[in-house]
Design an enzyme around this catalytic site. Structure first.
Site, PDB file in Angstrom:
ATOM      1  N   HIS A 191       0.828  -1.204   0.000  1.00  0.00           N
ATOM      2  CA  HIS A 191       0.000   0.000   0.000  1.00  0.00           C
ATOM      3  C   HIS A 191       0.865   1.257   0.000  1.00  0.00           C
ATOM      4  O   HIS A 191       0.530   2.254  -0.618  1.00  0.00           O
ATOM      5  CB  HIS A 191      -0.904   0.014   1.242  1.00  0.00           C
ATOM      6  CG  HIS A 191      -2.165  -0.746   1.048  1.00  0.00           C
ATOM      7  ND1 HIS A 191      -2.863  -1.307   2.079  1.00  0.00           N
ATOM      8  CD2 HIS A 191      -2.847  -1.041  -0.069  1.00  0.00           C
ATOM      9  CE1 HIS A 191      -3.918  -1.915   1.605  1.00  0.00           C
ATOM     10  NE2 HIS A 191      -3.931  -1.763   0.294  1.00  0.00           N
ATOM     11  N   GLU A 433       2.106 -17.250 -20.094  1.00  0.00           N
ATOM     12  CA  GLU A 433       3.005 -16.922 -18.977  1.00  0.00           C
ATOM     13  C   GLU A 433       3.822 -18.125 -18.530  1.00  0.00           C
ATOM     14  O   GLU A 433       4.517 -18.089 -17.527  1.00  0.00           O
ATOM     15  CB  GLU A 433       2.214 -16.313 -17.811  1.00  0.00           C
ATOM     16  CG  GLU A 433       0.981 -17.070 -17.398  1.00  0.00           C
ATOM     17  CD  GLU A 433       0.188 -16.349 -16.297  1.00  0.00           C
ATOM     18  OE1 GLU A 433       0.707 -15.421 -15.674  1.00  0.00           O
ATOM     19  OE2 GLU A 433      -0.966 -16.757 -16.067  1.00  0.00           O
ATOM     20  N   ASP A 457       5.056 -13.843 -14.544  1.00  0.00           N
ATOM     21  CA  ASP A 457       5.296 -15.273 -14.368  1.00  0.00           C
ATOM     22  C   ASP A 457       6.235 -15.829 -15.427  1.00  0.00           C
ATOM     23  O   ASP A 457       7.085 -16.658 -15.124  1.00  0.00           O
ATOM     24  CB  ASP A 457       3.967 -16.038 -14.403  1.00  0.00           C
ATOM     25  CG  ASP A 457       3.278 -15.999 -13.055  1.00  0.00           C
ATOM     26  OD1 ASP A 457       3.962 -16.209 -12.043  1.00  0.00           O
ATOM     27  OD2 ASP A 457       2.061 -15.740 -13.012  1.00  0.00           O
ATOM     28  N   CYS A 504       0.173  -8.046 -20.239  1.00  0.00           N
ATOM     29  CA  CYS A 504      -0.351  -7.442 -19.017  1.00  0.00           C
ATOM     30  C   CYS A 504       0.620  -7.591 -17.855  1.00  0.00           C
ATOM     31  O   CYS A 504       0.320  -7.217 -16.740  1.00  0.00           O
ATOM     32  CB  CYS A 504      -1.720  -8.022 -18.681  1.00  0.00           C
ATOM     33  SG  CYS A 504      -1.695  -9.814 -18.513  1.00  0.00           S
TER      34      CYS A 504
HETATM   35  C1  PEP Z   1       1.789 -12.026 -15.062  1.00  0.00           C
HETATM   36  O1  PEP Z   1       2.125 -13.129 -14.617  1.00  0.00           O
HETATM   37  O2  PEP Z   1       2.510 -11.326 -15.778  1.00  0.00           O
HETATM   38  C2  PEP Z   1       0.469 -11.469 -14.736  1.00  0.00           C
HETATM   39  C3  PEP Z   1       0.040 -10.369 -15.300  1.00  0.00           C
HETATM   40  O3  PEP Z   1      -0.274 -12.098 -13.800  1.00  0.00           O
HETATM   41  P1  PEP Z   1      -0.011 -12.015 -12.226  1.00  0.00           P
HETATM   42  O4  PEP Z   1       0.992 -10.938 -11.977  1.00  0.00           O
HETATM   43  O5  PEP Z   1      -1.327 -11.755 -11.618  1.00  0.00           O
HETATM   44  O6  PEP Z   1       0.521 -13.391 -11.935  1.00  0.00           O
HETATM   45 MG    MG Z   2       0.674 -14.466 -13.787  1.00  0.00          MG
END
Ligand code: PEP
Ligand code: MG
Length: 576
Positions: A191, A433, A457, A504
């Site tokens: 946070h 991922e 990941d 993402c």
């Molecule tokens: C990732 O693994 O890049 C992803 C966007 O998912 P998370 O960070 O939620 O594992």
């Molecule tokens: Mg992920």
């Protein structure tokens, strides 16, 4: 001169003298009280609770007007602690039984609560320990009649150095007096780091033992973009960073001017820039920063702050809200990604030796079709309210994608049977991922409508580096040639199959990497909302040709370090 490396929590550069905040140690007296003093002690406790409540509400109002409602909501959790009947009743009953002063009793009860919460293996509840600690200290200060040093009242511009800062300490900082901050502990997603980003105060956290290496008044450079702290810099370094600081500020203003424009390169290639969210409450931040959609809605957070599973109706309402609020832009809902480092206290999940390689995400969903299908039905039902897409996390091979789609078809069949409307053509994507998915992207592309690369990941799996282990963090390199080759393979395979590919993972929101990704042909970039203006600006400042040249060049380099250096130097040229 010493150079320390930590976690880059909020970008920007700041130079100034160190202002150290010691660990706040309150001395709590242990005093026996008489039976006739009990009522007075209870009254003191009530007054302290009321005063604390008022302080938090005042702080919340200030934050809300200066930073927005979303940041102010962090303090809702603090107000909830103040209303916790169990905690209040335990203090009162122990007060009557032990006949000791209320400050002492409260501090003991607080310790017990913190110990219990910090042992819970649920990330959300674990984080609440910080809230309880923060609000508990406030109550104690009010019980003892002590004021916290007002960080907002500093006279000269300083760099705050602390073991840790609570979200409320951070929120109380003013940009005009606090140039930056550095802490011993903390992660990129704490946070405190979120607050620093919103306040736009450069911050480096998790610089182990930094408080023991810095004396008050030492001149510090905080580079929150690179996660570097320089203590006692030499003349040349100081001059360099002072110039960088000025440049950074000027550039930040330029970025904001681009936030509502489309992300198109100088030679006409348009890409999508969208935001990542964990909760529906974050939608306004995406819109305010100019996001053209949501590229990742991490729905597992929906399961985390509660003792039971959300109902289909609750899922539906959340997804409907997000779909409508973002209309006409797309929203990609990721189906639950539990396991790994995200657990629920009320769901029996086995303790595993290697949870990131274990029973998580789509593997869990395929084994628990009851939980999975309920979420799929809710997503489908909400799909008529906007442009919803769905994607599955942690796909490692095509069978998983096919099995998930079978369950999706069942969910559709159930809705049809009930006569409930949904978008039958909802786009279904796979997160890429896992290295096996990246290597077989051509096979997966036949079964998916789009890809979204999850580099957080993908990096940990391809480089065998635990993403949450600070000890091996130096090996966690987004620019490692292995990662870049995997990404290139995914993008090329997707394009060959005529499907779009987004990203993402955090990498998409880091300018140096975004430049490479643009050159590799990425179609959509999804990131923390605060990064959107800067990435949009960058896209608008280059030609696709330039980015392709950078991508071409870095693919020939041998190490992540070389790639980083090269892309950063190109970035500086472009953003000059
Ligand atoms: C990732 O693994 O890049 C992803 C966007 O998912 P998370 O960070 O939620 O594992
Ligand atoms: Mg992920």
């Amino acid at each position: 001169m010493i150079k320390l490396k930590g976690i880059a929590a909020a970008s920007g550069i700041s130079v100034g003298p160190a202002y150290k905040i010691g660990k706040e140690e309150l001395v709590i007296p242990k005093l026996e009280i008489r039976t006739d003093e009990i009522a007075l002690q209870i009254q003191l406790f009530e007054e302290a609770l009321i005063k604390t409540r008022k302080e938090i509400i005042d702080l919340q109002k200030r934050i809300s007007s200066e930073m927005g409602q979303e940041e102010a909501q962090i303090f809702d959790a603090h107000l909830l602690v103040l209303e916790d009947r169990m905690l209040i009743e335990e203090v009162i009953s122990r007060l009557k039984k032990d006949r000791l002063n209320v400050a002492y009793i409260f501090s003991e009860v607080l310790k017990k609560y913190i110990a219990v919460f910090s042992k819970i293996e649920d990330e959300y509840l674990k984080e609440r320990t910080a809230d309880i600690n923060d609000v508990g200290k406030r109550i104690l200060r009010n019980l003892l009649g002590k004021e916290r040093i007002a960080l907002g009242d500093l006279k000269e511009k300083v760099i705050v150095v602390a073991h840790d800062l609570s979200p409320s300490d951070t929120a109380a900082m003013h940009k005009k007096s606090v140039g930056g901050f550095v802490t011993d502990i903390g992660g990129k997603t704490s946070h405190t780091a979120i607050m620093a980003k919103s306040l736009e105060i450069p911050a480096v956290v998790g610089v182990e033992d930094v408080t023991s290496k810095i004396k008050p008044g030492d001149i510090l450079i905080v580079d929150g973009t690179m996660g570097i702290v320089i203590v006692d810099p030499d003349e040349e370094t100081l001059r360099h960073y002072q110039q960088e600081e000025v440049k950074f500020r000027g550039v930040a203003e330029k970025f904001l001017a681009a936030k509502d424009l489309i992300a198109v390169t100088l030679d006409g290639k348009t890409v999508e820039i969208s935001g990542n969210i964990e909760l529906p409450e974050e939608v306004p931040a995406v819109k305010q920063h100019g996001g053209q959609g949501i590229g990742l809605y991490r729905t597992e957070f929906f399961y985390m702050n509660r003792k039971d599973f959300p109902t289909e109706e609750e899922h539906f309402q959340a997804y409907k809200y997000v779909a409508e609020a973002m209309k006409p832009y797309p929203v990609i809902i990721r189906t639950i990604d539990l396991g790994g480092d995200k657990f629920l206290s009320h769901l029996e999940m086995p303790h595993e030796m290697q949870p990131f390689l274990g029973w998580r995400a789509i593997r869990f969903c395929l084994a628990r079709p009851d939980i999975f299908k309920l979420q799929l039905r809710a997503i489908l039902r909400a799909s008529v309210y906007g442009k919803l897409k769905l994607m599955y996390p942690m796909i490692s091979g095509v069978e998983e994608l096919q099995q998930a789609n079978v369950i999706l078809e069942e969910a559709k069949g159930e809705l049809k049977a009930k006569g409930l409307p949904f978008n039958n053509d909802i786009e279904v994507g796979a997160m890429i991922e896992v290295p096996s998915a990246a290597m077989t992207a051509d096979i997966l592309a036949k079964e998916a409508d789009f890809f979204s690369i999850g580099t957080n990941d993908l990096i940990q799996y391809s480089l065998a580096v635990d993403r949450v282990n600070e000890k091996v963090a130096y090996l966690y390199e987004p620019a490692h040639p292995a990662v870049l080759r995997l990404i290139k393979n995914v993008i090329d395979s997707a394009h060959k199959a005529k499907i779009k590919v987004g990203m993402c993972g955090e990498m998409a929101g880091e300018p140096g990497f975004a430049l490479i990704l643009l050159g590799l042909g990425l179609d959509e970039f999804s990131m923390p909302p605060q990064m959107i203006p800067e990435i949009k600006y960058l896209i608008r400042a280059v030609t696709l040709k330039q980015a392709e040249m950078v991508a071409y060049k870095v693919l020939e380099l041998s190490t992540g370090k070389e790639v980083d250096e090269y892309s950063q130097s190109k970035l500086r040229e472009i953003l000059k």
